[in-house]
Design a protein around this motif. Structure first.
Motif, mmCIF file in Angstrom:
data_model
loop_
_atom_site.group_PDB
_atom_site.id
_atom_site.type_symbol
_atom_site.label_atom_id
_atom_site.label_comp_id
_atom_site.label_asym_id
_atom_site.label_seq_id
_atom_site.Cartn_x
_atom_site.Cartn_y
_atom_site.Cartn_z
ATOM 1 N N GLY A 42 12.946 147.264 -52.515
ATOM 2 C CA GLY A 42 13.612 146.036 -52.094
ATOM 3 C C GLY A 42 14.766 146.310 -51.152
ATOM 4 O O GLY A 42 14.864 147.375 -50.552
ATOM 5 N N GLU A 43 15.639 145.356 -51.049
ATOM 6 C CA GLU A 43 16.759 145.443 -50.122
ATOM 7 C C GLU A 43 18.054 145.197 -50.882
ATOM 8 O O GLU A 43 18.483 144.060 -51.053
ATOM 9 C CB GLU A 43 16.546 144.454 -48.977
ATOM 10 C CG GLU A 43 15.279 144.809 -48.218
ATOM 11 C CD GLU A 43 14.890 143.811 -47.163
ATOM 12 O OE1 GLU A 43 15.234 142.624 -47.287
ATOM 13 O OE2 GLU A 43 14.217 144.231 -46.221
ATOM 14 N N PRO A 44 18.679 146.279 -51.351
ATOM 15 C CA PRO A 44 19.815 146.159 -52.263
ATOM 16 C C PRO A 44 21.172 145.874 -51.630
ATOM 17 O O PRO A 44 22.161 145.837 -52.329
ATOM 18 C CB PRO A 44 19.829 147.524 -52.948
ATOM 19 C CG PRO A 44 19.303 148.447 -51.901
ATOM 20 C CD PRO A 44 18.263 147.657 -51.155
ATOM 21 N N CYS A 45 21.240 145.678 -50.303
ATOM 22 C CA CYS A 45 22.539 145.433 -49.657
ATOM 23 C C CYS A 45 22.456 144.226 -48.731
ATOM 24 O O CYS A 45 21.385 143.838 -48.281
ATOM 25 C CB CYS A 45 22.975 146.654 -48.841
ATOM 26 S SG CYS A 45 23.196 148.158 -49.818
ATOM 27 N N GLN A 46 23.630 143.657 -48.454
ATOM 28 C CA GLN A 46 23.778 142.539 -47.519
ATOM 29 C C GLN A 46 24.624 143.032 -46.352
ATOM 30 O O GLN A 46 25.724 143.551 -46.559
ATOM 31 C CB GLN A 46 24.504 141.376 -48.190
ATOM 32 C CG GLN A 46 23.767 140.764 -49.351
ATOM 33 C CD GLN A 46 22.794 139.722 -48.855
ATOM 34 O OE1 GLN A 46 23.142 138.907 -48.013
ATOM 35 N NE2 GLN A 46 21.595 139.746 -49.369
ATOM 36 N N LEU A 47 24.121 142.871 -45.113
ATOM 37 C CA LEU A 47 24.845 143.292 -43.920
ATOM 38 C C LEU A 47 25.364 142.070 -43.190
ATOM 39 O O LEU A 47 24.630 141.102 -42.971
ATOM 40 C CB LEU A 47 23.914 144.082 -42.992
ATOM 41 C CG LEU A 47 24.550 144.631 -41.711
ATOM 42 C CD1 LEU A 47 25.497 145.786 -42.049
ATOM 43 C CD2 LEU A 47 23.476 145.086 -40.735
ATOM 44 N N GLY A 48 26.635 142.100 -42.813
ATOM 45 C CA GLY A 48 27.245 141.017 -42.047
ATOM 46 C C GLY A 48 27.988 141.574 -40.845
ATOM 47 O O GLY A 48 28.406 142.732 -40.840
ATOM 48 N N MET A 49 28.137 140.754 -39.815
ATOM 49 C CA MET A 49 28.859 141.147 -38.610
ATOM 50 C C MET A 49 30.176 140.379 -38.591
ATOM 51 O O MET A 49 30.199 139.168 -38.821
ATOM 52 C CB MET A 49 28.017 140.801 -37.383
ATOM 53 C CG MET A 49 28.634 141.199 -36.085
ATOM 54 S SD MET A 49 27.523 141.004 -34.683
ATOM 55 C CE MET A 49 27.210 139.258 -34.739
ATOM 56 N N VAL A 50 31.290 141.085 -38.303
ATOM 57 C CA VAL A 50 32.621 140.493 -38.346
ATOM 58 C C VAL A 50 33.290 140.640 -36.983
ATOM 59 O O VAL A 50 33.286 141.727 -36.398
ATOM 60 C CB VAL A 50 33.494 141.177 -39.431
ATOM 61 C CG1 VAL A 50 34.884 140.574 -39.468
ATOM 62 C CG2 VAL A 50 32.833 141.092 -40.793
ATOM 63 N N SER A 51 33.876 139.565 -36.489
ATOM 64 C CA SER A 51 34.647 139.615 -35.249
ATOM 65 C C SER A 51 35.941 140.369 -35.515
ATOM 66 O O SER A 51 36.710 139.982 -36.399
ATOM 67 C CB SER A 51 34.961 138.194 -34.758
ATOM 68 O OG SER A 51 35.950 138.231 -33.749
#
Length: 129
Positions: A42-51
């Motif tokens: 599965g996909e155990p992490c959440q990736l986000g982009m921050v300004s």
């Protein structure tokens, strides 16, 4: 003469994205060094982009420990700095170095973030807006 106006308008629209910017798809790849995540299904992490300028975060995307994914950014001709954060199921948080994104063709659309670095447990990078 009737065709001149549509051709002129089409030319303005094509050059407008470079001059003014707009939604742009970028590809980011890298890895999250959380122990045991590479073995997990599965996909155990959440990736986000921050300004880096405003601290505003884009919606997150599910990623595995080794990832390559696309994200959308509103990019203009003026370069802006962003960094990426990952929050994993085990509660650990990670961050990338800053990258510069611009709609100008001289800037990259693919970013190799390398191995993300773990944040201090007392700081919270992934906060709901």
């Amino acid at each position: 003469m009737k065709m001149a106006l549509p051709i002129f308008m089409g030319g303005l629209m094509v050059t407008g994205c470079t001059a003014f910017g707009g939604d742009m798809i970028i590809r980011v790849s890298g890895s999250v060094p959380a122990p045991g995540l590479a073995d997990k299904q599965g996909e155990p992490c959440q990736l986000g982009m921050v300004s880096a300028e405003t601290g505003e975060q884009s919606p997150t995307r599910d990623i595995p420990a080794d990832f390559s994914t696309t994200m959308m950014v509103v990019a203009g001709p003026r370069p802006k700095s962003y960094y990426f954060v990952a929050e994993c199921e085990d509660g650990r948080n990670f961050r990338s170095d800053e990258v510069t994104i611009s709609s100008r063709s001289s800037y990259s659309r693919k970013f190799d973030l390398g191995t993300l670095v773990e944040n201090d447990p007392s700081s919270t990078m992934m906060q709901e807006p």
